[in-house]
Every structure is written in structure tokens, then in C-alpha cells.
Design a protein around this motif. Sequence first.
Motif, short mmCIF file in Angstrom:
data_model
loop_
_atom_site.label_atom_id
_atom_site.label_comp_id
_atom_site.label_asym_id
_atom_site.label_seq_id
_atom_site.Cartn_x
_atom_site.Cartn_y
_atom_site.Cartn_z
N VAL A 165 11.04 -0.57 -15.95
CA VAL A 165 10.62 -0.45 -17.09
C VAL A 165 9.05 -0.89 -16.20
O VAL A 165 7.52 -0.42 -16.14
CB VAL A 165 9.83 -2.41 -18.30
N THR A 173 11.17 5.01 -19.53
CA THR A 173 11.41 4.40 -20.86
C THR A 173 12.23 5.57 -22.02
O THR A 173 12.86 5.01 -22.84
CB THR A 173 10.46 2.96 -21.40
N ILE A 346 8.75 -3.36 -23.26
CA ILE A 346 7.59 -2.89 -22.61
C ILE A 346 6.60 -2.52 -24.21
O ILE A 346 5.47 -3.22 -23.82
CB ILE A 346 7.18 -0.99 -22.80
#
Lengths: 529, 99
Positions: A165, A173, A346
Motif C-alpha cells: 500500500v 492494490t 487503503i
Amino acid sequence: MTFLLAAVIVAITLGITFWASRRNTSASDFYVAGGRISAGQNGIAIAGDYMSAASFLGITGLIALNGYDGFMYSVGWFIAYLTVLFIVAEPLRNLGKYTLADMLVYRLKDQRVRTYAAISTIVVSAFYMIAQVVGAGSLISLLTGGALTPSLAIPLVGVLMIIYVVVGGMLATTWVQIIKAVLLMFATIVMTVLILSRFGWSFSNLLGQVEARNGAEFLGAGVRYKNPIDLISLSLALVLGTAGLPHILVRFYTVPTAQDARKSVVWAMVLIGAFYVMTAFMGNAANVLVGREAIARENAAGNMAAPLLAQALFGGAGTVGGEFGLAFVTAVAFATILAVVAGLTIAASTSFTHDIYKGVIRGGQATEQEEFRVARLATVGVGVVAILLGLAAQTQNVAFLVALAFAIAASSNLPVILFTLFWRKFNATGAIWGIVGGILTCLALIAVSPNIMGIDPPERTTGRKPIQAAPLFPLENPGIVSIPAGFAFAALGTLIGARRREGDDQTFDEMQFRAYTGAGVEGTVAAHD
Amino acid sequence: MTVSRLQSGSPPVRNAAYARLVAERNRFTVIMTITFLVLYFLLPILAGYNKPLMATKVFGNVTFGYVFAFAEFAMGWIMAAIYVVRARTFDRLALEAQR
């Protein structure tokens, strides 16, 4: 061999991460890949976000150990996408930019809502994430015969996902998610074809063998769920919770338009549906070819059913094929956990940086470079917290943590999303009451439920209930009470906070116009940047 | 700015296409949502309260419970397909509404 295959998958995904890092130059790139992912890619990524270890390892194990009851999870998880498709996907894409809070604040014009929406996002992500991290720890520990204990495996997974990330952002991602979804589908299809070839291409034959081994009740409902209300409560949380899951919602901002958001959900439904149908074959075949005793011996919750099934299908223990099958499926499961945890990380760090840091602490005044730097720092923070919580929760049942995340999402985020979109009188007080009331009701009911309370026999030493007393609330999943409570709190708050302000009606009309037509989306996004 | 606003002084245009879009879309959403929720919740309700029915064999060893569960998947795909077709109308009306 498992290590070799897992290392290959990790190496490929890290390669993509570094490739993505070169295209990752702004906060928008970091949060939502600059909104440039295509609908097909995003659909596969949504499917990837959803086909977590809980689905692949958990459901296969549940069916193998409990028969039909396990398969009902598959149906609920799949049908949940209709809620997402019909109600939230397009309006959310039309109104929001990076997070759920963006959409709520657009309508309600109150920065306090931003803080609460961000807290809700972080709480839901945290519960979901702990479950995945704990699952990863026990999986790796089992596979290495205990050489890598969960206490070592959990930090390992955490560090890898931080790298994905921080270095690659949303673009990496998304690609990690796509690769993992393709691998997982491939493994599932190969196993299903092998299973069908073993049972004369007939599901009926397979079920006949299950009945011969376990008795007729295994083909019907009720092996695991004795209380019908418990089952209905769980179904409610699954079907309504998905539409409030932050890591699914954030995916609608990675595509350019609302039409693309809708197309992604349809793509995801095709893949997820096919996958969950196949869990019926895999779970039942694991029951016949591996056996309940052998599955439970490896892991009492059934988490090793899928890898053991692969071993049996490719030639059995001790053969080259069998070891390869076991290694491949385990490596895929490992990639699955890494990818899902990266997606959750995220969502949580975007919400922290964009909503709490930029929106509240800095009053919306952060520069692009500053925001980007804070986003990366927040990711490291979220990752470290996930590792610590995962270590603390490593003996807990992971399925309960996942179902809890769904219940919280359904009780806090969904009422607020629905009222924001469709209720003219809804206001900021209602949103805050809905979020806080939904979360607290859910947590309070869980705290007095059989998950936490119960009287264990004295000879049981591990996995004892934290509170040794009879549960005050009878259901494992609080959805049937907490979801209506979330709606009630949101409605009550709205009535209490009702002060007719000039322009409220106009705000609602503008919001509706944009939610329905997508008018002005590009313009507003440009003004934002 | 963290709060985005449409340009003030240009309130969204209300035309016939927009009115039709809102009416048709709301009707569609409500009907489809209620339909799928009712059909879906039949499954856990039957599984909880009518176990003999769920365990009844329909084809060979395939029980009613499995047939019903597989039918839920078919329902999901069919409803998604219906939505995709209907959405073309919605997209067209949305374009007209913005004129």
C-alpha cells in the motif's frame, strides 16, 4: 514447495507494486488510482476484495464440517450484491470522491459528519482486518508445522501489506487484487472439474456419498444453526452489511463514471456467484475425500479443508501431485489474505488522511505533497495497529469478527447512506446519531452475547469466553436488533436536530439531481483537485 | 475546498426527462429491492422453520434446500441482467435531464 510458490506470488506482486509506484504521484493516485481503473478490472478487483480467506477457506470448511448450513453463507454473501447494485453503487459514485464521508458532507454540509463517518470506516475496517490477519497467522503456522508461529506470521503479513500500500497505493492494490482473484478462480475451477470427474459429473452422486458417510441430516439445514432467529439475524447482517463496507465502497471511486461503477458490480456478481456456487462442490467433496475427522484434526474450525481437498484431488498425501496441489492452494490462500488486507488498509488510511487529517485537523487546507506523505504515514500506522490487534486477538474465532464487521456496517453506515439519498428532512444530527447509535448498539450487544459471555467447563484452558456468566443477549450476530436500532437512532437524531434552515430543500434537490443524473461530476472533481 | 457545491445561481434544470427518471428509477429500485429481499429471506426462514421441506430430495440426492439455494444464484444474475437493460433507459433519461 509451499514456500517456493508463495515466494513466487509475493515476488510478482511486489514487482507490480514497484511498477505502480512510478505512476503514483498524487494523493488521488494513492487513494483511488486517479479514478482510471476500467469497469472490468474494477469488477474483478471487487470480487477479489470479497473472496477473502473467510470465503475460500471458511465456507469450504463450514460445508465440509456442517453440510448445508455452510452453503447458506455463500448465498447470503452473493445476494448482498443486489443491495449494492440497486441502491448504493451509482449514487455513491455520482456524489463522492474518495470516501463515504465525502458523499455525506456533500449533502449535509457539516464537517462533524466527516469525523464520525471516518471513525465508522476505521472501526469496520479494523474488525474485518483483524479477522484476516489472525486467519493468515494460523494458516501459515499450520502449513509450516508450527515452525512459524502465529506471533511471527502475523507481523510478516502485516509488513508485506504495508509495503504494497505505501509503495504502490491504490493502483498496485487493485492489480494485486486482480491477480489474486484470477488465481483463486483458476484454482477453484480446476478443483471443481476434478471433483466432478471423480463423481461421474453428477452433483447428486456427490451428495449421495455425503449422505452415506454422515447421514441424511447433512443434506438438510440445521446441523450448525439450531436457533432460526440466529440464522435470520446473520442473513440480515450479510445482505445489508455489504453495502456499508468501506473497502467495497472505496472501489466505486476508482472508476471514471457511475455507469462504470454499475458495470463493475455486475462483473463482480458474475465472478462471485460462480465462485460461491463452486463452494458447494468443494465443501461436500472435502467432506467425502478428506473426511470430517481429518479436516478437524488440522484445524477445528475447518480452515484447512480447501488445501487438504487439493492434496487429495491431485494424488493424495506423499505424492508429488498431492504436495503440489496443497502448496498451490495454500499459496493462493496466502495471496488472498494479503490482497484483502491491503484493500482494507487503503480504505482505512484514506479515510484517516482525507477525512480526519485533511478535512478536520487541517480544515481542508493541506497541500498535495503533505497529504500524500500523511497518507503513507497513516498506512504504516494502520498496518502497525492491525498487527498489534491481530497479535492480541490471535486465539479468537475469526468468523465472528467478520460477521461483526458486517453487522456494524449494516447498523451504522447503511441507514445513513439510505437517509442521505432518499430522505429530504435528514440532517447532520441524524447522521451522527445513526453512526454512533448503530456502532454502540452493535458493540454493546456483542459484549453481552454468547461470543463473549458463556460458562466454559473448568477443564477447558484455551479459547475460554472472556466473561464467565450466562449471556444476556442470546444471538451470536446482533443484526436483527442493531440494524433497526441504527435506523431508529438516525431518525430520532434527525427529529431532535430539526431546525429548518434556509436552503436545505435546495441542497437536497441539487444532491438528488446529481445523484440521479451524474450532472457536474467531472467539474466538481476538477474543482477539488 | 472539501465541500463541493454546484455553481450557485444555476439551479439544476427540472424538465420532463428528469421527472420521469426519478419516478421510474425509484419505482424500479423499490420493486426490485423488495422482491429480492423477500425471495432471499425465504431461504433462512425455511431453513429455520421447515427443515423437512429443505431436506426433501428433488432430483436424485439433490435436496430442495440445494435447489432453492442454486435458484437464488440464478435470481441474482437475472435481476442484475434486468437492471443492466433498464439502466440504458435511465442513462438516456439522465442525459436528457441535463440538457
